[in-house]
Design a protein around this motif. Sequence first.
Motif, PDB file in Angstrom:
ATOM      1  N   LEU A   1       2.550  -2.712 -10.496  1.00 52.00           N
ATOM      2  CA  LEU A   1       3.014  -4.099 -10.587  1.00 52.00           C
ATOM      3  C   LEU A   1       4.434  -4.239 -10.054  1.00 52.00           C
ATOM      4  O   LEU A   1       4.751  -5.181  -9.310  1.00 52.00           O
ATOM      5  CB  LEU A   1       2.940  -4.571 -12.049  1.00 52.00           C
ATOM      6  N   ILE A   2       5.274  -3.270 -10.448  1.00 51.42           N
ATOM      7  CA  ILE A   2       6.653  -3.300  -9.934  1.00 51.42           C
ATOM      8  C   ILE A   2       6.654  -3.111  -8.424  1.00 51.42           C
ATOM      9  O   ILE A   2       7.417  -3.767  -7.688  1.00 51.42           O
ATOM     10  CB  ILE A   2       7.495  -2.208 -10.632  1.00 51.42           C
ATOM     11  N   GLY A   3       5.790  -2.189  -7.941  1.00 50.82           N
ATOM     12  CA  GLY A   3       5.693  -1.973  -6.495  1.00 50.82           C
ATOM     13  C   GLY A   3       5.226  -3.212  -5.764  1.00 50.82           C
ATOM     14  O   GLY A   3       5.710  -3.524  -4.666  1.00 50.82           O
ATOM     15  N   LEU A   4       4.281  -3.946  -6.395  1.00 52.46           N
ATOM     16  CA  LEU A   4       3.819  -5.185  -5.787  1.00 52.46           C
ATOM     17  C   LEU A   4       4.952  -6.197  -5.683  1.00 52.46           C
ATOM     18  O   LEU A   4       5.143  -6.828  -4.633  1.00 52.46           O
ATOM     19  CB  LEU A   4       2.665  -5.758  -6.615  1.00 52.46           C
ATOM     20  N   ALA A   5       5.715  -6.311  -6.783  1.00 52.45           N
ATOM     21  CA  ALA A   5       6.835  -7.260  -6.761  1.00 52.45           C
ATOM     22  C   ALA A   5       7.886  -6.843  -5.739  1.00 52.45           C
ATOM     23  O   ALA A   5       8.404  -7.679  -4.969  1.00 52.45           O
ATOM     24  CB  ALA A   5       7.446  -7.359  -8.161  1.00 52.45           C
ATOM     25  N   LEU A   6       8.218  -5.553  -5.717  1.00 54.70           N
ATOM     26  CA  LEU A   6       9.231  -5.084  -4.775  1.00 54.70           C
ATOM     27  C   LEU A   6       8.756  -5.235  -3.331  1.00 54.70           C
ATOM     28  O   LEU A   6       9.544  -5.609  -2.446  1.00 54.70           O
ATOM     29  CB  LEU A   6       9.571  -3.613  -5.071  1.00 54.70           C
ATOM     30  N   SER A   7       7.481  -4.914  -3.097  1.00 50.69           N
ATOM     31  CA  SER A   7       6.975  -5.045  -1.727  1.00 50.69           C
ATOM     32  C   SER A   7       6.954  -6.506  -1.292  1.00 50.69           C
ATOM     33  O   SER A   7       7.235  -6.825  -0.136  1.00 50.69           O
ATOM     34  CB  SER A   7       5.571  -4.427  -1.624  1.00 50.69           C
ATOM     35  N   TRP A   8       6.618  -7.389  -2.243  1.00 48.93           N
ATOM     36  CA  TRP A   8       6.626  -8.814  -1.920  1.00 48.93           C
ATOM     37  C   TRP A   8       8.048  -9.274  -1.597  1.00 48.93           C
ATOM     38  O   TRP A   8       8.279 -10.005  -0.643  1.00 48.93           O
ATOM     39  CB  TRP A   8       6.065  -9.603  -3.093  1.00 48.93           C
ATOM     40  N   TRP A   9       8.993  -8.807  -2.425  1.00 46.81           N
ATOM     41  CA  TRP A   9      10.392  -9.181  -2.191  1.00 46.81           C
ATOM     42  C   TRP A   9      10.897  -8.604  -0.873  1.00 46.81           C
ATOM     43  O   TRP A   9      11.547  -9.287  -0.073  1.00 46.81           O
ATOM     44  CB  TRP A   9      11.248  -8.683  -3.343  1.00 46.81           C
ATOM     45  N   ALA A  10      10.593  -7.298  -0.634  1.00 43.23           N
ATOM     46  CA  ALA A  10      11.053  -6.658   0.598  1.00 43.23           C
ATOM     47  C   ALA A  10      10.407  -7.300   1.823  1.00 43.23           C
ATOM     48  O   ALA A  10      11.070  -7.511   2.858  1.00 43.23           O
ATOM     49  CB  ALA A  10      10.739  -5.162   0.554  1.00 43.23           C
TER      50      ALA A  10
ATOM     51  N   LEU B   1       0.826  -1.211   0.000  1.00 40.80           N
ATOM     52  CA  LEU B   1       0.000   0.000   0.000  1.00 40.80           C
ATOM     53  C   LEU B   1       0.854   1.251   0.000  1.00 40.80           C
ATOM     54  O   LEU B   1       0.541   2.235  -0.693  1.00 40.80           O
ATOM     55  CB  LEU B   1      -0.934  -0.015   1.214  1.00 40.80           C
ATOM     56  N   ILE B   2       1.937   1.230   0.749  1.00 40.00           N
ATOM     57  CA  ILE B   2       2.826   2.400   0.779  1.00 40.00           C
ATOM     58  C   ILE B   2       3.462   2.627  -0.585  1.00 40.00           C
ATOM     59  O   ILE B   2       3.479   3.751  -1.112  1.00 40.00           O
ATOM     60  CB  ILE B   2       3.908   2.218   1.859  1.00 40.00           C
ATOM     61  N   SER B   3       3.987   1.553  -1.199  1.00 35.57           N
ATOM     62  CA  SER B   3       4.616   1.697  -2.510  1.00 35.57           C
ATOM     63  C   SER B   3       3.598   2.100  -3.570  1.00 35.57           C
ATOM     64  O   SER B   3       3.884   2.928  -4.448  1.00 35.57           O
ATOM     65  CB  SER B   3       5.311   0.392  -2.907  1.00 35.57           C
ATOM     66  N   ALA B   4       2.374   1.539  -3.499  1.00 37.20           N
ATOM     67  CA  ALA B   4       1.333   1.901  -4.460  1.00 37.20           C
ATOM     68  C   ALA B   4       0.951   3.368  -4.320  1.00 37.20           C
ATOM     69  O   ALA B   4       0.756   4.075  -5.317  1.00 37.20           O
ATOM     70  CB  ALA B   4       0.103   1.017  -4.262  1.00 37.20           C
ATOM     71  N   ALA B   5       0.841   3.846  -3.086  1.00 37.84           N
ATOM     72  CA  ALA B   5       0.498   5.258  -2.864  1.00 37.84           C
ATOM     73  C   ALA B   5       1.592   6.171  -3.408  1.00 37.84           C
ATOM     74  O   ALA B   5       1.308   7.188  -4.048  1.00 37.84           O
ATOM     75  CB  ALA B   5       0.283   5.514  -1.375  1.00 37.84           C
ATOM     76  N   LEU B   6       2.847   5.819  -3.173  1.00 37.44           N
ATOM     77  CA  LEU B   6       3.954   6.637  -3.687  1.00 37.44           C
ATOM     78  C   LEU B   6       3.971   6.661  -5.207  1.00 37.44           C
ATOM     79  O   LEU B   6       4.161   7.725  -5.820  1.00 37.44           O
ATOM     80  CB  LEU B   6       5.279   6.094  -3.142  1.00 37.44           C
TER      81      LEU B   6
END
Length: 378
Positions: free
Chosen positions: A295-304, A9-14
Motif C-alpha cells: 500500500l505504501i509502495g502504491l502511494a509512493l509510486s503514485w506520488w513519484a 510493479l517495481i516497488s511492489a517487487a522490491l
Amino acid sequence: MRLRLKLFLISAALVAISVVAVAWAVSATTRRAYERVERTHTDALVAQFEQEYNRRGQGVSERIAAIKGTESVLRMVVDLSRPGGDASPYVNEAAPLATSQQLDFLDLLSGNGTIISSASWSARFGYKENWVLSAPVGQPFLRLWDLPDGNAVALTAVAVITLRDKTFYLVGGQRLDRQFLASLALPEGMRALLYLNTTPSFAPANLVSTSGGIDQPERLAPLIDQVRQQNRAVSASIGWTADPASAETFYTLPLAGPDGNWLAVLLVGSSQRYLVTLVRRIRLSALLVGAGGLLIGLALSWWAASRVARPVLELAEGAREVAAGRWDARVEIASKDEVGELARSFNQMTGQLVEQRERLVQAERVAAWRELAARRAH
C-alpha cells in the motif's frame, strides 16, 4: 505500460522480495534457536533419567546386600550347606524378603543356578537359571524377568553368599515402569515414554507413559523398529494429525542388558506446537507488513509518477502544440530537478523559435519592400 504502473510493479517487487527474505531469515533463525533449546532440554532430561536410573540401580544393589545379611537368609544358607540339605522348606522364603525391601522381584538360587525360592513366580522352584553364573555381581543391570502372565523389564542386582564350599545367589530387581517415569521432572512441552522390548515385534501395550496409555501408539512402531534394527539412538518427527502443530519430535535412548541386547527404549518427546505457532505468527506478521508495504509502495509510486509523469505529459503536450504551429507554447516549471531543467530548456527553445520566426518575418517584409521599390524605380 504506463509509468505509474511500472513504478508500482517495481516497488511492489522490491517490497515483496524484502519481506520474504526477512521472514525466511527470521523463521530459519527461530527454528535453529528452538532446536538448540530443544536439544538442551532433551540432553538435560536424558541426563536426569540416567542419574535416576543409576540411583535406583544402586538402591537395588543396597537392598540385595541388606537381604544378604538377614537372619533368615543366613539360616537358609547354613541349612543348605550341610550335606543332604533340603531346599523345599524355603520355597516361600523370597516373597516376604522382597516385600520388606520393596523389591518387585527376588530369587534365591543355589550355586548351580537352581531356583530355591522366587517371589514373583513360586512355581519356578527347581528351575535352573544358568545366566546367573556369569552375571556381574554388585553391579546393577537391566534384565528381562519371566512372569506367569508375560515378561517384565527390571533394574537387577546380584549378590553372592559363600559358606564353606557352597555358593548361593540372591537376584532382585525393581520394575522399569510408569512410577519410574513419574519421578522425572519434565520441561513444559516435553514428555517421556518407555518402550519395553518384551515381545519379538512391536506391541502397543509395551509403551509406558506417566499418564498410562497413549493415543495412536502404532505411529511409534517405525521408530521402535528402526531402533531395533540399528541398535542405536535415533530421532524422528511424528505427526499425530494433519495439523503441523500436532507434530512431536522423539529422541530415543536404547537401554541394553549385560549381553548388549536392548531391553527398553526411553523416548523423549518434544512438542512442535510452540515452534509451529511462532513460525505462523512470523509469516502472518510478514504478510501484514508486506500488505502494508504494498500500500505504501502504491502511494509512493503514485506520488513519484505524478512528480515525473505530469511534467513529462506537459512537455509532450507542448511539443504537440509546437508541431501544430503554436511556437509560443510554454510549460509550467514546478521543480528544480532534471525534469524542471528539461522544462526550462523547452521554454528556452520555444522562445528562440519565436524570435527566429519574428526575424524571418521581418526579413521577408524588408525583401518585399525592396522588391516593390525596385519595381517602381524601373
